[in-house]
Write a protein that holds these residues in place. Structure first.
Motif, mmCIF file in Angstrom:
data_model
loop_
_atom_site.group_PDB
_atom_site.id
_atom_site.type_symbol
_atom_site.label_atom_id
_atom_site.label_comp_id
_atom_site.label_asym_id
_atom_site.label_seq_id
_atom_site.Cartn_x
_atom_site.Cartn_y
_atom_site.Cartn_z
ATOM 1 N N VAL A 287 0.328 7.114 5.002
ATOM 2 C CA VAL A 287 0.966 6.044 5.761
ATOM 3 C C VAL A 287 2.294 5.726 5.082
ATOM 4 C CG1 VAL A 287 0.796 3.661 6.566
ATOM 5 C CG2 VAL A 287 -1.252 5.117 6.524
ATOM 6 N N HIS A 288 3.362 5.742 5.861
ATOM 7 C CA HIS A 288 4.704 5.598 5.292
ATOM 8 C C HIS A 288 5.077 4.135 5.099
ATOM 9 C CE1 HIS A 288 8.731 6.536 4.218
ATOM 10 N NE2 HIS A 288 9.291 6.119 5.331
ATOM 11 N N HIS A 289 5.632 3.811 3.929
ATOM 12 C CA HIS A 289 6.104 2.459 3.637
ATOM 13 C C HIS A 289 7.528 2.568 3.076
ATOM 14 C CE1 HIS A 289 2.240 0.579 4.411
ATOM 15 N NE2 HIS A 289 1.667 1.526 3.671
ATOM 16 N N THR A 290 8.500 2.172 3.866
ATOM 17 C CA THR A 290 9.894 2.285 3.420
ATOM 18 C C THR A 290 10.218 1.318 2.295
ATOM 19 O OG1 THR A 290 10.647 0.692 5.093
ATOM 20 C CG2 THR A 290 10.668 3.022 5.704
ATOM 21 N N ASP A 291 9.450 0.226 2.171
ATOM 22 C CA ASP A 291 9.766 -0.801 1.186
ATOM 23 C C ASP A 291 9.011 -0.617 -0.123
ATOM 24 O OD1 ASP A 291 7.249 -1.422 2.104
ATOM 25 O OD2 ASP A 291 7.659 -3.550 2.470
ATOM 26 N N ALA A 292 8.402 0.543 -0.341
ATOM 27 C CA ALA A 292 7.707 0.789 -1.602
ATOM 28 C C ALA A 292 8.712 0.782 -2.753
ATOM 29 C CB ALA A 292 6.971 2.117 -1.551
ATOM 30 N N ALA A 293 8.444 -0.005 -3.778
ATOM 31 C CA ALA A 293 9.373 -0.125 -4.902
ATOM 32 C C ALA A 293 9.537 1.197 -5.639
ATOM 33 C CB ALA A 293 8.896 -1.217 -5.857
ATOM 34 N N ARG A 318 13.480 5.340 2.648
ATOM 35 C CA ARG A 318 13.371 4.208 1.715
ATOM 36 C C ARG A 318 14.330 3.111 2.118
ATOM 37 N NH1 ARG A 318 14.992 3.441 -4.635
ATOM 38 N NH2 ARG A 318 13.121 2.317 -5.260
ATOM 39 N N SER A 319 13.881 1.853 1.996
ATOM 40 C CA SER A 319 14.743 0.694 2.210
ATOM 41 C C SER A 319 14.195 -0.456 1.381
ATOM 42 C CB SER A 319 14.779 0.305 3.699
ATOM 43 O OG SER A 319 15.635 -0.798 3.907
ATOM 44 N N VAL A 320 14.796 -0.642 0.193
ATOM 45 C CA VAL A 320 14.335 -1.671 -0.735
ATOM 46 C C VAL A 320 15.514 -2.544 -1.146
ATOM 47 C CG1 VAL A 320 12.449 -0.239 -1.617
ATOM 48 C CG2 VAL A 320 14.670 -0.187 -2.757
ATOM 49 N N THR A 321 15.198 -3.672 -1.733
ATOM 50 C CA THR A 321 16.226 -4.637 -2.120
ATOM 51 C C THR A 321 16.309 -4.758 -3.632
ATOM 52 O OG1 THR A 321 15.897 -5.929 -0.103
ATOM 53 C CG2 THR A 321 16.959 -7.046 -1.947
#
Length: 362
Positions: A287-293, A318-321
């Motif tokens: 399962v894909h999670h773009t916000d995975a650190a 990927r999309s993280v802050t």
């Protein structure tokens, strides 16, 4: 004048001036310059340019607050064809120039347009350090797996065995995977799309523009003269159905209607028929999670494509802050000015030149 803040300081366009209330909405025509477009007939750059010109009005930004910086190559003609500010800069150095621009001008939406040769060869260090620093800019890397402007030499993304003018016996170089490279450099937004899929291209561009930090977008782009059909299998409807790996946040990673990506016991990934999985096998569906650190899972997905285009992930990896370089630098400057009792933005060159690191001799 109003600005985009959306109540979200981490929005990629926060602080960039928008159209004033009452000003007419913009259209593609407003972002199309009067310059003759000079690419070869059939070049994928035309499709990308048309998508960008159509997409920019949706941002609602003033044209004078948008800047495109390019290096050298066919893709680097881009700034000429947009009615915004722009700069056709130096081979491989566009990310460095854009870093200075983004740091000095928080009121700008800064874009870099580059190619696989410009960015990954002479510009390799500039690219990885811009991503490492997380400068608030959007980087579009046009990948046609060839040097087009200089007439057909192999590039850092050309496949092993590629016969070109500079490799008449076939390339022996192992090519870069640009997405893997970006993830390894800790880019906070990494995506892949294609020139021929306008809907997907615009959706990825929108997400990239809204991200605060370095957004890296690889765009598969056809060169009809020196590497025609490099991605044709991914554009053929039948082939695409069994080759494209669709990345959607929070969803199982699928290939077509019947296949899924699963994790093996050793942690590597493989594509398999969903119907063949038992209950234990279904628990291994990715399962894909773009916000995975941690970018490890995204990196593993990027490695599904080993260069044969059998399984090619497409979408946002990927999309993280995390804090951006330019915000942090401006914060340091404001802190230094406050420490000496000067208003933010009030520069004193003389005080800087005669500060702590100067000496009087004689």
């Amino acid at each position: 004048m109003t600005t985009i803040d959306l109540g979200m300081p981490n929005h990629g366009l926060a602080g960039v001036p928008r159209l004033d209330d009452g000003e007419p909405a913009q259209s593609k025509k407003d972002f199309t310059s009067d310059q003759e477009v000079r690419w070869c007939p059939g070049c994928g750059d035309y499709a990308v340019l048309a998508a960008v010109q159509s997409f920019l009005p949706d941002l609602g930004l003033k044209r004078e607050n948008i800047a495109f910086v390019s290096g050298i190559g066919c893709s680097s003609r881009f700034p000429y064809y947009l009615d915004t500010y722009g700069m056709h800069s130096i081979h491989g150095r566009a990310p460095a120039i854009a870093t200075g621009l983004a740091t000095a001008r928080p009121d700008l939406s800064v874009w870099v347009v580059t190619g696989d040769g410009d960015a990954l060869s002479i510009g390799g260090n500039h690219l990885i350090h811009a991503m490492r620093r997380n400068v608030n800019m959007t980087i579009l890397l046009f990948n046609n797996q060839i040097y087009g402007l200089t007439k057909g030499q192999y590039s850092p993304t050309s496949e092993v065995g590629k016969v070109t003018k500079s490799t008449p016996a076939g390339s022996v170089d192992a090519p870069f995977n640009p997405v893997s490279l970006a993830l390894g450099a800790e880019a906070t937004f990494v995506a892949r799309t294609m020139d021929a899929n306008r809907k997907h291209l615009i959706a990825v561009l929108r997400a990239a523009a809204e991200h605060r930090g370095t957004s890296f977008v690889e765009i598969y782009q056809n060169c009809p003269i020196f590497n025609d059909g490099a991605f044709q299998m991914l554009k053929d409807r039948g082939e695409a159905a069994v080759r494209l790996v669709h990345l959607e946040d929070g969803q199982p990673v699928r290939v077509g209607a019947h296949q899924v990506v699963v994790r093996r016991e050793d942690g590597s990934l493989e594509v398999t028929d969903e119907a063949s999985l038992d209950e234990a096998g279904r628990s291994r569906i990715v399962v894909h999670h773009t916000d995975a650190a941690d970018p490890t899972a995204a990196f593993a997905l990027s490695r599904l494509d080993v260069g044969d285009q059998l399984h090619v992930p497409m979408g946002i990896f990927r999309s993280v802050t995390r804090p951006t370089y330019d915000d942090l630098v401006r914060g340091q400057i404001a802190g230094a000015q406050a420490s000496v009792g000067r208003p933010a933005g009030d520069a004193d060159v003389e005080a800087l030149l005669r500060g702590k690191d100067t000496w009087t001799i004689g």
